[in-house]
Every structure is written in structure tokens, then in C-alpha cells.
Scaffold this motif. Sequence first.
Motif, mmCIF file in Angstrom:
data_model
loop_
_atom_site.group_PDB
_atom_site.id
_atom_site.type_symbol
_atom_site.label_atom_id
_atom_site.label_comp_id
_atom_site.label_asym_id
_atom_site.label_seq_id
_atom_site.Cartn_x
_atom_site.Cartn_y
_atom_site.Cartn_z
ATOM 1 N N THR A 191 0.821 -1.213 0.000
ATOM 2 C CA THR A 191 0.000 0.000 0.000
ATOM 3 C C THR A 191 0.859 1.269 0.000
ATOM 4 O O THR A 191 0.444 2.297 -0.547
ATOM 5 N N ALA A 192 2.056 1.209 0.594
ATOM 6 C CA ALA A 192 2.951 2.367 0.540
ATOM 7 C C ALA A 192 3.372 2.645 -0.894
ATOM 8 O O ALA A 192 3.383 3.808 -1.345
ATOM 9 N N THR A 193 3.701 1.614 -1.629
ATOM 10 C CA THR A 193 4.109 1.780 -3.025
ATOM 11 C C THR A 193 2.956 2.306 -3.864
ATOM 12 O O THR A 193 3.122 3.241 -4.669
ATOM 13 N N LEU A 194 1.767 1.732 -3.690
ATOM 14 C CA LEU A 194 0.598 2.198 -4.444
ATOM 15 C C LEU A 194 0.222 3.620 -4.055
ATOM 16 O O LEU A 194 -0.165 4.429 -4.904
ATOM 17 N N GLY A 195 0.322 3.936 -2.771
ATOM 18 C CA GLY A 195 -0.023 5.274 -2.309
ATOM 19 C C GLY A 195 0.863 6.344 -2.916
ATOM 20 O O GLY A 195 0.396 7.449 -3.236
ATOM 21 N N ASN A 196 2.148 6.045 -3.076
ATOM 22 C CA ASN A 196 3.058 7.013 -3.690
ATOM 23 C C ASN A 196 2.665 7.317 -5.124
ATOM 24 O O ASN A 196 2.854 8.437 -5.610
ATOM 25 N N MET A 237 -8.118 4.672 4.575
ATOM 26 C CA MET A 237 -8.840 3.397 4.582
ATOM 27 C C MET A 237 -7.868 2.255 4.296
ATOM 28 O O MET A 237 -7.344 2.147 3.192
ATOM 29 N N PRO A 238 -7.600 1.403 5.278
ATOM 30 C CA PRO A 238 -6.665 0.302 5.028
ATOM 31 C C PRO A 238 -7.342 -0.870 4.330
ATOM 32 O O PRO A 238 -8.572 -0.983 4.306
ATOM 33 N N PRO A 293 -1.552 11.735 -7.859
ATOM 34 C CA PRO A 293 -1.177 12.139 -9.218
ATOM 35 C C PRO A 293 -1.842 11.290 -10.298
ATOM 36 O O PRO A 293 -2.134 11.782 -11.385
ATOM 37 N N ARG A 294 -2.087 10.027 -9.991
ATOM 38 C CA ARG A 294 -2.795 9.142 -10.924
ATOM 39 C C ARG A 294 -3.883 8.412 -10.154
ATOM 40 O O ARG A 294 -3.701 7.272 -9.717
ATOM 41 N N PRO A 295 -5.026 9.079 -9.947
ATOM 42 C CA PRO A 295 -6.061 8.503 -9.072
ATOM 43 C C PRO A 295 -6.611 7.188 -9.610
ATOM 44 O O PRO A 295 -6.653 6.952 -10.823
ATOM 45 N N LEU A 296 -7.028 6.342 -8.658
ATOM 46 C CA LEU A 296 -7.640 5.056 -8.976
ATOM 47 C C LEU A 296 -8.946 4.929 -8.211
ATOM 48 O O LEU A 296 -9.077 5.422 -7.089
ATOM 49 N N GLU A 297 -9.903 4.224 -8.812
ATOM 50 C CA GLU A 297 -11.082 3.825 -8.058
ATOM 51 C C GLU A 297 -10.639 2.921 -6.918
ATOM 52 O O GLU A 297 -9.691 2.145 -7.052
ATOM 53 N N HIS A 298 -11.327 3.028 -5.787
ATOM 54 C CA HIS A 298 -10.945 2.234 -4.627
ATOM 55 C C HIS A 298 -10.885 0.748 -4.953
ATOM 56 O O HIS A 298 -9.982 0.037 -4.495
ATOM 57 N N GLU A 299 -11.845 0.261 -5.715
ATOM 58 C CA GLU A 299 -11.860 -1.168 -6.031
ATOM 59 C C GLU A 299 -10.593 -1.574 -6.770
ATOM 60 O O GLU A 299 -9.960 -2.577 -6.434
ATOM 61 N N GLU A 300 -10.181 -0.794 -7.757
ATOM 62 C CA GLU A 300 -8.979 -1.106 -8.512
ATOM 63 C C GLU A 300 -7.744 -1.005 -7.620
ATOM 64 O O GLU A 300 -6.828 -1.837 -7.705
ATOM 65 N N TYR A 301 -7.726 0.006 -6.747
ATOM 66 C CA TYR A 301 -6.597 0.178 -5.829
ATOM 67 C C TYR A 301 -6.434 -1.059 -4.947
ATOM 68 O O TYR A 301 -5.327 -1.606 -4.822
ATOM 69 N N VAL A 317 -3.746 7.986 -1.470
ATOM 70 C CA VAL A 317 -4.252 7.107 -0.419
ATOM 71 C C VAL A 317 -5.779 7.069 -0.456
ATOM 72 O O VAL A 317 -6.425 8.116 -0.537
ATOM 73 N N PRO A 318 -6.411 5.894 -0.393
ATOM 74 C CA PRO A 318 -7.871 5.833 -0.316
ATOM 75 C C PRO A 318 -8.361 6.324 1.040
ATOM 76 O O PRO A 318 -7.789 5.971 2.076
ATOM 77 N N ARG A 319 -9.404 7.127 1.021
ATOM 78 C CA ARG A 319 -9.962 7.652 2.266
ATOM 79 C C ARG A 319 -11.474 7.442 2.281
ATOM 80 O O ARG A 319 -12.129 7.460 1.240
#
Length: 323
Positions: A99-104, A117-118, A153-161, A108-110
Motif C-alpha cells: 500500500t505504501a508503493t501504491l499510495g506514492n 482506509m486500510p 497524481p494518478r487517481p484510482l477507483e478504490h476497487e482497482e486500488y 491514499v484511499p480515504r
Amino acid sequence: EFVADACRRDTGLLDWLADSGGLHEDLALESYVAAAEQATQPGTQDDPGFMAALRRFRRRQLVRIAWRDLAGLAPIEQVLLELSALAEASIGAACRHATATLGNRHGVPRGKDGREMPLLVLGMGKLGGGELNFSSDIDLVFLFAEHGETAGPRPLEHEEYFVRAGKRVAQLLGTPTDDGFVYRVDLRLRPFGDSGPVAVSFDAMEEYLQQHGRDWERYAYVKARPVYGADSGFNDLYRDALRPFVYRRYLDFSVFESLRAMKELIAREVERRELQQNVKLGPGGIREIEFIVQAFQLLRGGSTQRLQTRSLLEALPQLAGQK
């Protein structure tokens, strides 16, 4: 053999065991989590570096647990608890790194309240029951609380994230390298199995259980527990979806027929494969004991009144298909 091979591969292992391995100490989950954090530093290394560090950490801790077991320094209950705690700590480290790598990259999903949101990880089977053994794989289900979009910078839908996060966690743990693997990860207990998404929302999980949940899944979720991300709302999910699915409001005697049918399928497979002496599947084995315990669990949890032990014992012959 495993311990000897590990000592040959890791020249500092014996010194570590003697000086700081804690061979005479019982370790709780918190100790394993702290040790995993120190050994891997999730999010600060590339994937190969993190995977190598996590595998070395797991190998050293497995040797420590095995040494205590073989030397009679820990009872079997403590050995199983610590094997489960080691797995939980390793899963947590993999989740934090993924999640740290994806968040960068994507933000971060909230949730609606603005809090981060973890990923919620449910441990199933032996891991969920806190009874993992040395060769067990781990059965995991990945969930997330709310739909939405990350703000990065490159947003994702929560489901995809969270689908990406779940896949990365499974890869970090299960990919064989020169240092071996951490755990074989089995994701087939998720909604719709292999044909379903790797991670689903709480709402999708509740809808699945209500419309598609099968009897064998009721038995599987008896042991489900959060092994990462419990503060994402697991208590609400358990109250609203999991508990009503597993433990019916009224005593459901159809559970007997379902359990009996499953037991007969296993018995036929045991006979076909000549596994009568198998400690897990054979008569009197682990699986048979689990069927009895799950019958007790489901009956006690599903009744609006507390059932007396005698009532449960009287029900067992019906479970076994006897007069």
C-alpha cells in the motif's frame, strides 16, 4: 532437515539464536510485528529487497519456533500460536509495503470521514483459528470499506486500488525466489472464488453472502478473523454481514443434511485415493473432528436460546446419518 538447511544458508543464524533468539521466551503477536518491521522496513526498499528481507526474517523465526518445539521448550499450543503470529506479522509487513508503493503513485484511499482506509485482510482456515502449522498455506480474503477514488497524481477507483494491493500482497508473500517463499497464498475462499475480484467492498460482500453464500462458506467463516486492517470497520461488517450469515437466527436443522453431504463426498474421495490412514482426511482425522466442532458451533450460535449440551449430543447421530 529444514533447520539444518537454514543454518547452512544463513551463517549468522546460530549466533542470533544464542544471543538474541529468545529460545526460552514465549513471544506474542506484538513482538513478531515489531521484529518484522525492523527486519523489512516496508515501503523503503524495492520489491526484490523487501522480499529477500521478509524471507530471511520468516526463515529465522521459523527456525526459532522449530528449535523450541523440538527441544521441548514450548508446548504445542504455544508453537501453533506463534506460527500463526509469525504469519500475521508477515502479512502485515507485506500489506504495508504494497500500500505504501501504491499510495506514492496513486494517492491514499480515504473514507467519507476523511480517514485513511486500510486493506482489510481476513485470515481463514488454520490461520483464522490460530492453529497454523509449519507447512500450512494461508487462506486470505481481501476487503475494503467504501467505494470512492484516491486523491493522487494518478487517481484510482478504490476497487482497482485494493485489487492491485491484494495481488501485490499475494505476490510479495508467495513468489518463489532464491530465498524461497514466505507462504503459499490461497485466495479461492473469496466471493465467487477464482472468477471473482481479488478484493471486494463490504457492501458487495454482504450482498454476496445474502444471495449466493453456500453452506460450506458458512462453515469456513466460523474461523474468519481479521489479520490486518481490523480498524477499517470489521466489527460492523461482522455484526451486519458475517455473523447473521454464519449463525442463523433460528436453529436450522438443514445444516445436518449439508454437513452430511459434504462428509460423504470427502469419504468417497478418501476411499478412491486410498487415504484411509491420512491424518487429515481419514476416519477419526482432523477433518472429521472439524465437522463435529463446526456442528456444535453453528448450533450454539444459531439458536435464540442457549442449547444444553445434551441437546447437542442427541443431535450428533443425526449429523452422522445414524438412527
